[in-house]
Write a protein that holds these residues in place. Structure first.
Motif, PDB file in Angstrom:
ATOM      1  N   ILE A  74       0.731  -1.133   0.252  1.00 18.08           N
ATOM      2  CA  ILE A  74       0.422   0.064  -0.259  1.00 18.08           C
ATOM      3  C   ILE A  74       0.702   1.446  -0.374  1.00 18.08           C
ATOM      4  O   ILE A  74       1.674   1.450   0.096  1.00 18.08           O
ATOM      5  N   ARG A  75       0.330   2.192  -0.522  1.00 14.90           N
ATOM      6  CA  ARG A  75       0.663   3.744  -0.343  1.00 14.90           C
ATOM      7  C   ARG A  75      -0.332   4.579   0.845  1.00 14.90           C
ATOM      8  O   ARG A  75      -1.296   4.632  -0.157  1.00 14.90           O
ATOM      9  N   ILE A  76       0.440   5.039   1.665  1.00 10.38           N
ATOM     10  CA  ILE A  76      -0.707   5.284   2.752  1.00 10.38           C
ATOM     11  C   ILE A  76      -0.655   6.979   2.270  1.00 10.38           C
ATOM     12  O   ILE A  76       0.193   7.502   1.745  1.00 10.38           O
ATOM     13  N   ARG A  77      -1.884   7.943   1.834  1.00  7.53           N
ATOM     14  CA  ARG A  77      -2.225   8.878   1.816  1.00  7.53           C
ATOM     15  C   ARG A  77      -2.681  10.017   2.920  1.00  7.53           C
ATOM     16  O   ARG A  77      -2.372  10.882   2.870  1.00  7.53           O
ATOM     17  N   GLY A  78      -3.061   9.303   3.713  1.00  2.00           N
ATOM     18  CA  GLY A  78      -3.284  11.131   5.608  1.00  2.00           C
ATOM     19  C   GLY A  78      -3.552   9.127   6.364  1.00  2.00           C
ATOM     20  O   GLY A  78      -3.918   8.672   6.267  1.00  2.00           O
TER      21      GLY A  78
END
Length: 149
Positions: A74-78
């Protein structure tokens, strides 16, 4: 869901008594759809997440949990928010009583999910309008509403 060595060591001393634990939750979105998992231990739909281990950064815990459960990165956006209270308290079939305080993160998948299905029965993408018809953990409604605005 497997018990961590840390929780097992506490349980060896306190038995089934109530234990408050830190957790992380992934709100994995693609457009207007949210990835949900139907959990093996309850049969209910929910978000993907789990416990933070001692010495582990919450974002690392989230990445580990998502990878363990979906096989994807995953990529954490916030951060969506932090949640706790009665809706995040449960008693497991073995009698262990637990409450979670979880930080929910807005995320996107970087790979296609290939779940191991050890902890999950299935994964699915759902628009918000379809989620209300699922048998689900009710606390996810607030998190999803906060994430989708």
């Amino acid at each position: 869901m497997p018990t961590s060595d840390y929780v097992a060591s506490i349980r060896s001393r306190i038995g089934n008594d109530f234990l408050l634990l830190p957790g992380v939750t992934a709100v994995i979105r693609h457009g207007d759809q949210v990835l949900l998992a139907r959990h093996r231990h309850s049969g209910l739909w929910g978000l993907i997440g789990g416990g933070v281990e001692p010495g582990e950064e919450p974002a690392e815990a989230l990445d580990r949990e998502v990878t363990e459960e979906t096989g994807a990165r995953i990529r954490i956006r916030g951060i969506v928010g932090t949640y706790g209270g009665p809706h995040l308290m449960t008693t497991y079939p073995n009698g262990d009583r637990v409450g979670y305080v979880t930080t929910a993160y807005d995320c996107e998948l970087l790979d296609e999910p290939t779940p191991t299905l050890e902890e999950l029965l299935e994964l699915g993408w759902f628009p918000r309008s379809a989620i209300e018809n699922l048998q689900r953990h009710r606390w996810i409604d607030r998190v999803i509403d906060d994430a989708l605005g």
